[in-house]
Design an enzyme around this catalytic site. Structure first.
Site, PDB file in Angstrom:
ATOM      1  N   HIS A 419       0.819  -1.215   0.000  1.00 31.23           N
ATOM      2  CA  HIS A 419       0.000   0.000   0.000  1.00 31.23           C
ATOM      3  C   HIS A 419       0.852   1.264   0.000  1.00 31.23           C
ATOM      4  CE1 HIS A 419       0.771   0.791   4.312  1.00 31.23           C
ATOM      5  NE2 HIS A 419       0.641  -0.524   4.489  1.00 31.23           N
ATOM      6  N   CYS A 435       2.739  -4.736   6.903  1.00 31.89           N
ATOM      7  CA  CYS A 435       2.499  -4.678   5.465  1.00 31.89           C
ATOM      8  C   CYS A 435       3.729  -4.157   4.726  1.00 31.89           C
ATOM      9  CB  CYS A 435       1.292  -3.799   5.169  1.00 31.89           C
ATOM     10  SG  CYS A 435      -0.273  -4.513   5.733  1.00 31.89           S
TER      11      CYS A 435
END
Length: 460
Positions: A419, A435
């Site tokens: 992301h 992440c």
């Protein structure tokens, strides 16, 4: 200097002073023995007037001859009233170090003909310097009324007062180019960005993101960029799209873009907003031109970014990578995401932040499940991490300043993905909540060349 001399004591009898190297001492001056055992020189009749100059020094003045006979540096015993509060006004001329002295080229300062011995703790006076000799010699002093500021404190003020002029609020200063920021380094970063080897934010600084981008660029192109060679950099830029910097005219649409005043840290406060937009035009331009926001401001110190028609200097970044990606490698050691085509060739590389000690990233191989542009973010403390005191599920609105930025590439492992970020300057320098975090522009480029089902391999 003499215009600021203020008489404090009239006809004071001085005792206990060592010879002051006085100017114009009378031939018939009496010589007596001082209370400390040193010779004392007094004018005839022993009458000396004492003044304090702007540096707090006592100036000894012979009232009969009208001449200055000595200058005494202030001590705890002889300083003027309120002088303790004025000690920041130090005598600036004595034994100032010159460039030659600082760098050891001029020999010892004590060997200089201008050297003036400093007094010890005994409160002995300085002799007159040559400059003071010329200033004071043969001059008389005009008596002035006693100044209230030296003899007694000013009258007390009661009640509230209204300032005669409005108080000026502090204005944030415009960022200046760091001494380490280099235009050649910024040119190199533009070349890397154009070639598919992202250096992260373009800021004119060397660093880890630039170094690993250089290695990726060589793998991508088979060429080595001419580091430190301005002419060669300019030639490489000309061959790949033109100069590194171009002029851009701010449009009415830029100025009218939706903004938020600020972005709260607390997720429960974020959830109250409709959209986590940019906070300023400069933040928006920073992302558009892949630049550090402060670097953009420093390049345009006089620009009004909130006025349409303003011309600013920005980076000329070129086109996005368009080759389709067949495999992604998230290299934890390099802190880099590397994208490969079906033939196994590297097509793009991006600096990244991958996990942390508390919330490590996945291991092994996973697949891209879905891709979302400008996504909402669902905060669930039972599945992810706990932010502050928030213990309930929250819906965080979309926007470039959201927790996952403007892109979410979900993996088949729940709650994990690749992301964007609201803080591009921290990529590769901080940790994430497990992440794979990229700049918003790098995440957007990758999102357009990857499809669901692409394998993502995590290398430890």
């Amino acid at each position: 200097m003499l215009r600021r001399l203020i008489p404090l004591v009239l006809l004071a009898t001085v005792s206990g002073l060592v010879p002051a190297g006085a100017v114009g001492m009378r031939d018939d001056a009496a010589v007596t023995q001082g209370s400390r055992g040193g010779n004392v020189q007094l004018a005839q009749n022993g009458d000396i007037q004492v003044f304090y100059d702007e540096y707090g020094r006592r100036v000894l003045f012979d009232t009969r001859s009208g001449q200055v006979i000595g200058v005494e540096e202030p001590t705890a015993r002889n300083e003027a009233p309120l002088q303790r509060e004025r000690r920041s006004m130090q005598r600036p001329r004595y034994n100032d170090r010159t460039d030659d002295d600082l760098y050891g080229r001029g020999g010892s300062l004590r060997d200089s003909p201008d050297y003036i011995p400093e007094p010890g703790d005994s409160g002995e006076p300085y002799p007159l310097t040559r400059e003071e000799d010329a200033t004071y010699a043969g001059r008389t002093i005009e008596r002035q009324p006693l100044d209230n500021g030296f003899t007694e404190p000013p009258p007390a003020t009661t009640g509230s007062t209204t300032p005669s002029e409005p108080v000026q609020q502090a204005v944030p200063s415009t960022p200046r180019l760091s001494p380490k920021a280099s235009e050649d380094m910024a040119k190199l970063q533009v070349l890397l960005d154009r070639g598919g080897a992202s250096p992260g934010v373009i800021d004119g600084h060397d660093g880890g993101n630039v170094r690993k981008a250089l290695l990726a660029y060589e793998e991508l192109t088979g060429e080595t960029l001419p580091i430190g060679n301005s002419a060669a950099l300019d030639a490489a830029l000309a061959a790949t799209g033109g100069p590194a910097f171009i002029e851009y005219t701010i449009t009415p649409e830029d100025v009218a873009a939706p903004m938020v005043a600020s972005v709260p840290e607390d997720y429960s406060e974020k959830a109250k907003l409709d959209h986590l937009s940019y906070t300023s035009v400069t933040e928006m331009f920073g992302e558009r031109f892949h630049m550090d926001e402060n670097y953009l401001k420093a390049l345009n110190p006089e620009a009004n970014f909130n006025r349409a028609g303003t011309i600013i200097r920005v980076t000329n970044i070129g086109q996005n990578v368009t080759a389709q990606v067949d495999r992604i490698v998230a290299d934890k050691a390099r802190k880099q995401v590397r994208a490969y085509d079906a033939a196994g060739n590297l097509v793009a590389a991006y600096p990244t932040t991958i996990g942390s000690g508390d919330t490590p990233s996945p291991s092994g191989t996973h697949q891209v499940k879905r891709i979302a542009f400008d996504p909402e973010y669902t905060y669930n403390p039972k599945l992810n991490f706990q932010q502050g005191q928030n213990d309930k599920v929250l819906r965080i609105p979309p926007g470039p300043n959201g927790p996952v930025g403007s892109i979410w590439i979900a993996l088949d492992k729940p709650t994990y993905g690749i992301h964007g970020t609201p803080e591009p300057s921290k990529i590769g320098k901080t940790e994430s909540h497990g992440c794979v975090r990229l700049t918003n522009w790098d995440a957007a480029e990758l999102a357009k060349i990857v499809k669901p089902g692409v394998f993502v391999q995590f290398l430890d």
